[in-house]
Design a protein around this motif. Structure first.
Motif, PDB file in Angstrom:
ATOM      1  N   VAL A 174      -2.503 -75.257 -48.317  1.00 27.15           N
ATOM      2  CA  VAL A 174      -3.220 -75.005 -47.064  1.00 27.15           C
ATOM      3  C   VAL A 174      -2.714 -75.995 -46.034  1.00 27.15           C
ATOM      4  CG1 VAL A 174      -5.451 -75.149 -45.899  1.00 27.15           C
ATOM      5  CG2 VAL A 174      -5.289 -74.040 -48.135  1.00 27.15           C
ATOM      6  N   VAL A 175      -2.148 -75.469 -44.951  1.00 25.73           N
ATOM      7  CA  VAL A 175      -1.671 -76.275 -43.828  1.00 25.73           C
ATOM      8  C   VAL A 175      -2.182 -75.631 -42.544  1.00 25.73           C
ATOM      9  CG1 VAL A 175       0.393 -77.114 -45.037  1.00 25.73           C
ATOM     10  CG2 VAL A 175       0.496 -74.980 -43.725  1.00 25.73           C
TER      11      VAL A 175
ATOM     12  N   VAL B  97      -0.828 -67.569 -57.350  1.00 28.42           N
ATOM     13  CA  VAL B  97      -1.161 -68.999 -57.368  1.00 28.42           C
ATOM     14  C   VAL B  97      -2.557 -69.205 -57.966  1.00 28.42           C
ATOM     15  CG1 VAL B  97       0.312 -69.495 -55.372  1.00 28.42           C
ATOM     16  CG2 VAL B  97      -2.139 -69.054 -55.023  1.00 28.42           C
ATOM     17  N   CYS B  98      -2.774 -70.388 -58.527  1.00 32.74           N
ATOM     18  CA  CYS B  98      -4.039 -70.698 -59.193  1.00 32.74           C
ATOM     19  C   CYS B  98      -5.124 -71.118 -58.216  1.00 32.74           C
ATOM     20  CB  CYS B  98      -3.833 -71.829 -60.196  1.00 32.74           C
ATOM     21  SG  CYS B  98      -2.707 -71.448 -61.541  1.00 32.74           S
ATOM     22  N   GLY B  99      -4.748 -71.497 -57.018  1.00 31.53           N
ATOM     23  CA  GLY B  99      -5.655 -72.029 -56.024  1.00 31.53           C
ATOM     24  C   GLY B  99      -4.822 -72.751 -54.985  1.00 31.53           C
ATOM     25  N   PHE B 100      -5.438 -73.673 -54.243  1.00 28.11           N
ATOM     26  CA  PHE B 100      -4.755 -74.267 -53.099  1.00 28.11           C
ATOM     27  C   PHE B 100      -4.989 -75.769 -53.017  1.00 28.11           C
ATOM     28  CE2 PHE B 100      -5.274 -69.825 -52.182  1.00 28.11           C
ATOM     29  CZ  PHE B 100      -4.041 -69.473 -51.643  1.00 28.11           C
ATOM     30  N   LYS B 101      -4.016 -76.440 -52.415  1.00 31.54           N
ATOM     31  CA  LYS B 101      -4.050 -77.888 -52.194  1.00 31.54           C
ATOM     32  C   LYS B 101      -3.930 -78.156 -50.701  1.00 31.54           C
ATOM     33  CE  LYS B 101      -3.138 -82.429 -52.806  1.00 31.54           C
ATOM     34  NZ  LYS B 101      -1.899 -82.859 -53.480  1.00 31.54           N
ATOM     35  N   CYS B 102      -4.673 -79.153 -50.215  1.00 29.66           N
ATOM     36  CA  CYS B 102      -4.513 -79.593 -48.834  1.00 29.66           C
ATOM     37  C   CYS B 102      -4.578 -81.113 -48.782  1.00 29.66           C
ATOM     38  CB  CYS B 102      -5.577 -78.978 -47.930  1.00 29.66           C
ATOM     39  SG  CYS B 102      -7.247 -79.661 -48.170  1.00 29.66           S
ATOM     40  N   PHE B 103      -4.125 -81.645 -47.672  1.00 24.97           N
ATOM     41  CA  PHE B 103      -4.198 -83.075 -47.374  1.00 24.97           C
ATOM     42  C   PHE B 103      -5.086 -83.269 -46.156  1.00 24.97           C
ATOM     43  CE2 PHE B 103      -0.755 -83.476 -50.230  1.00 24.97           C
ATOM     44  CZ  PHE B 103      -0.491 -84.823 -50.465  1.00 24.97           C
ATOM     45  N   LEU B 104      -5.961 -84.256 -46.219  1.00 17.76           N
ATOM     46  CA  LEU B 104      -6.727 -84.651 -45.044  1.00 17.76           C
ATOM     47  C   LEU B 104      -6.046 -85.772 -44.277  1.00 17.76           C
ATOM     48  CD1 LEU B 104     -10.387 -84.579 -46.416  1.00 17.76           C
ATOM     49  CD2 LEU B 104      -9.047 -82.733 -45.386  1.00 17.76           C
ATOM     50  N   ALA B 105      -5.050 -86.410 -44.881  1.00 13.09           N
ATOM     51  CA  ALA B 105      -4.249 -87.450 -44.249  1.00 13.09           C
ATOM     52  C   ALA B 105      -2.790 -87.025 -44.333  1.00 13.09           C
ATOM     53  CB  ALA B 105      -4.471 -88.781 -44.958  1.00 13.09           C
ATOM     54  N   PRO B 106      -1.905 -87.617 -43.542  1.00 19.72           N
ATOM     55  CA  PRO B 106      -0.492 -87.220 -43.598  1.00 19.72           C
ATOM     56  C   PRO B 106       0.058 -87.269 -45.018  1.00 19.72           C
ATOM     57  CG  PRO B 106      -0.871 -88.591 -41.678  1.00 19.72           C
ATOM     58  CD  PRO B 106      -2.162 -88.605 -42.467  1.00 19.72           C
ATOM     59  N   SER B 107       0.799 -86.219 -45.373  1.00 17.97           N
ATOM     60  CA  SER B 107       1.275 -86.066 -46.748  1.00 17.97           C
ATOM     61  C   SER B 107       2.522 -86.881 -47.054  1.00 17.97           C
ATOM     62  CB  SER B 107       1.584 -84.593 -47.017  1.00 17.97           C
ATOM     63  OG  SER B 107       2.748 -84.189 -46.313  1.00 17.97           O
ATOM     64  N   GLY B 108       3.237 -87.297 -46.019  1.00 20.68           N
ATOM     65  CA  GLY B 108       4.492 -88.007 -46.235  1.00 20.68           C
ATOM     66  C   GLY B 108       5.711 -87.147 -46.027  1.00 20.68           C
TER      67      GLY B 108
ATOM     68  N   LEU C 259     -10.095 -76.279 -41.981  1.00 17.17           N
ATOM     69  CA  LEU C 259     -10.782 -75.908 -43.214  1.00 17.17           C
ATOM     70  C   LEU C 259     -11.840 -74.829 -42.972  1.00 17.17           C
ATOM     71  CD1 LEU C 259     -11.147 -79.411 -44.896  1.00 17.17           C
ATOM     72  CD2 LEU C 259      -9.607 -77.559 -45.567  1.00 17.17           C
ATOM     73  N   ARG C 260     -12.453 -74.843 -41.820  1.00 18.25           N
ATOM     74  CA  ARG C 260     -13.464 -73.828 -41.528  1.00 18.25           C
ATOM     75  C   ARG C 260     -12.836 -72.434 -41.392  1.00 18.25           C
ATOM     76  NH1 ARG C 260     -18.511 -75.066 -40.693  1.00 18.25           N
ATOM     77  NH2 ARG C 260     -19.090 -77.266 -40.798  1.00 18.25           N
ATOM     78  N   GLN C 261     -11.565 -72.362 -41.098  1.00 11.57           N
ATOM     79  CA  GLN C 261     -10.857 -71.082 -41.112  1.00 11.57           C
ATOM     80  C   GLN C 261     -10.455 -70.680 -42.526  1.00 11.57           C
ATOM     81  OE1 GLN C 261      -7.615 -70.845 -38.209  1.00 11.57           O
ATOM     82  NE2 GLN C 261      -8.502 -72.604 -37.130  1.00 11.57           N
ATOM     83  N   THR C 262     -10.201 -71.683 -43.346  1.00 13.05           N
ATOM     84  CA  THR C 262      -9.664 -71.464 -44.691  1.00 13.05           C
ATOM     85  C   THR C 262     -10.747 -71.164 -45.726  1.00 13.05           C
ATOM     86  OG1 THR C 262      -7.773 -72.915 -44.266  1.00 13.05           O
ATOM     87  CG2 THR C 262      -8.438 -72.613 -46.575  1.00 13.05           C
TER      88      THR C 262
ATOM     89  N   LEU D 169      -8.056 -77.891 -53.769  1.00 12.76           N
ATOM     90  CA  LEU D 169      -7.792 -79.255 -54.211  1.00 12.76           C
ATOM     91  C   LEU D 169      -7.501 -80.091 -52.964  1.00 12.76           C
ATOM     92  CD1 LEU D 169      -7.187 -77.379 -56.705  1.00 12.76           C
ATOM     93  CD2 LEU D 169      -5.572 -79.132 -57.442  1.00 12.76           C
ATOM     94  N   VAL D 170      -8.118 -81.258 -52.882  1.00 14.08           N
ATOM     95  CA  VAL D 170      -8.099 -82.022 -51.639  1.00 14.08           C
ATOM     96  C   VAL D 170      -7.635 -83.455 -51.875  1.00 14.08           C
ATOM     97  CG1 VAL D 170      -9.448 -82.770 -49.648  1.00 14.08           C
ATOM     98  CG2 VAL D 170     -10.047 -80.637 -50.824  1.00 14.08           C
ATOM     99  N   HIS D 171      -6.579 -83.837 -51.137  1.00  8.71           N
ATOM    100  CA  HIS D 171      -6.235 -85.255 -51.015  1.00  8.71           C
ATOM    101  C   HIS D 171      -7.177 -85.814 -49.953  1.00  8.71           C
ATOM    102  CE1 HIS D 171      -3.185 -88.695 -50.680  1.00  8.71           C
ATOM    103  NE2 HIS D 171      -4.105 -88.960 -49.772  1.00  8.71           N
TER     104      HIS D 171
END
Length: 444
Positions: free
Chosen positions: A125-126, A141-152, A164-167, A179-181
């Protein structure tokens, strides 16, 4: 039909002598240890512990696009050597990222014919890819991953609450986890506030101060609020801050659909023990102090933390920029060592093989929606097994690791628990110190 038997088989009901009967790659029945009549082959593992193969739901393979960091061949070799029979690949660090069906297909094409254990995939999720999410679910896919801070990495941008409210309504509709960083960017601190960026052999504390526990706690609180509002299974990855456990425990007690994991390095190392300039220990969130480590173990004992997975995040040695925490890539590669690293500390704290199976096989398979096939030694499940000696000790020699780049914070560390054999769908793929069945893994 073949039978694998041992005096110590980790079954859902406990550790006991048993014979595991296998046909066409699946477990057909579990019988008493001595019952092996009318079978083609008996593999007697004597007193080795036989556990369900580990399921690692937090692995950065990086292929395609950054295969020089790690690829499906080397990553799944390391998995097999460590008793990991299923990995779920994270959607970033590869190019393209797995944020569209085209990105997933590029991953699948790169993985085809190169995997020695089973591989599944998370989507990403971006900002702006909400329309790609349902097609990704349909594509597997099994689900989704997102970052709340810069991923690098530039190609995987972090999201905010508006994104996230759209997702989240889409994920709720499709009943897949997020899944959330979880770190709040506004609470992260600049490196120069903690120490000179030009200092050589920088103290680890200069990096640790840039990512305070408050950043994790604040982000987790936001995700608990959104998980409750949208009724989406929300999973917090790589929890490093013991201070977050109280909020997680309260939310779980209130029925909020939120789960959490931690990683072997947070359970093994302590900030005050990390030498100056030792950038092999850099990861995000960071390794914190010994009292925090104790809190994470308590969180596992209490069930607030349900999973232990690696966050295997490899890179070339040059990107770890020894001595320079500001520029070093933040990631620890430990796929091959996860069972031994966790068991070394867990056994010293009074935990047993059944706890390892719960944290590292059963719960991760449930998170990824694979528990009908993976994660337990039971009839109907795939015969993914690891046979290991819980009493054998070894010193980690980086040269012997199967991962592409051999640097590791575990170098020279004495660990307990040696993987002797790994079976994928009943086939022996790792035996002692060698790969026996190349490319035997499946894409799930």
């Amino acid at each position: 039909m073949i039978v694998i038997r041992s005096t110590r088989v980790v079954l859902p009901e406990g550790v006991q002598p048993a014979s595991i009967h296998i046909a066409d790659g699946r477990i057909t029945r579990i019988l008493p240890h001595a019952e092996t009549a009318d079978v083609r082959q008996v593999i007697d593992l004597e007193n080795l512990v036989v556990s369900p193969g580990l399921v690692d739901t937090h692995v950065h393979v990086n292929e395609p696009g950054r295969t020089e960091w790690e690829g499906f061949d080397t990553a799944t070799r390391a998995a097999a050597a460590g008793g990991v029979t299923t990995v779920v690949d994270m959607p970033l660090n590869s190019i393209p990222a797995t944020t569209s069906v085209a990105g997933l297909q590029a991953k699948q094409a790169a993985a085809a014919g190169s995997c020695h254990v089973n591989v599944a995939f998370w989507g990403g999720v971006v900002p702006g890819n909400a329309s790609d999410l349902e097609p990704l679910v349909d594509a597997g896919v099994c689900g989704f991953k997102c970052f709340l801070a810069p991923s690098g990495v530039e190609e995987f941008r972090h999201v905010d609450e508006n994104d996230l409210r759209q997702t989240l309504p889409i994920l709720a509709k499709r009943n897949v986890p997020l899944l959330v960083h979880a770190e709040t960017p506004a609470l992260l601190k600049s490196f120069t506030a903690a120490g000179s960026p030009h200092q050589t052999n920088q103290p680890y504390a200069t990096y640790l101060a840039t990512r305070p526990p408050e950043a994790e706690v604040d982000a987790i609180r936001m995700m608990i609020r959104l998980a409750e509002e949208f009724a989406v299974l929300t999973h917090i990855v790589h929890v490093s801050a013991g201070a977050a456990l109280e909020d997680l425990a309260r939310a779980q007690s209130d029925g909020v659909p939120v789960t959490a994991e931690t990683c072997p390095h947070y359970l093994t190392f302590a900030a005050e023990e990390i030498p100056d300039g030792a950038t092999e220990f850099k990861c995000a969130p960071p390794i914190r102090d010994a009292s925090n480590r104790d809190a994470l173990w308590n969180g596992l004992q209490d069930g607030v933390l349900g999973l232990i997975v690696t966050d295997h995040s490899p890179s070339p040695v040059a990107l770890k920029t020894p001595g320079d925490f500001k520029r070093a890539w933040g990631g620890i590669a430990s796929l091959e060592l996860s069972l031994a690293a966790v068991w070394t500390s867990a056994s010293a704290r009074g935990f047993g093989p059944g706890d390892i199976a719960r944290w590292m096989s059963r719960a991760p398979s449930a998170l990824a929606g694979l528990s009908d096939r993976k994660g337990s030694i039971a009839p109907g499940r795939d015969a993914d097994l690891v046979a290991w000696d819980p009493d054998a000790e070894f010193a980690v020699d980086p040269c012997n690791l199967q991962q592409r780049h051999k640097h590791t914070p575990y170098a020279g560390r004495r660990l307990r628990g040696m993987v002797r054999k790994t079976f994928v769908c009943g086939s022996l793929v790792w035996d002692g110190d060698r790969l026996l069945s190349p490319s035997s893994g499946r894409l799930l």
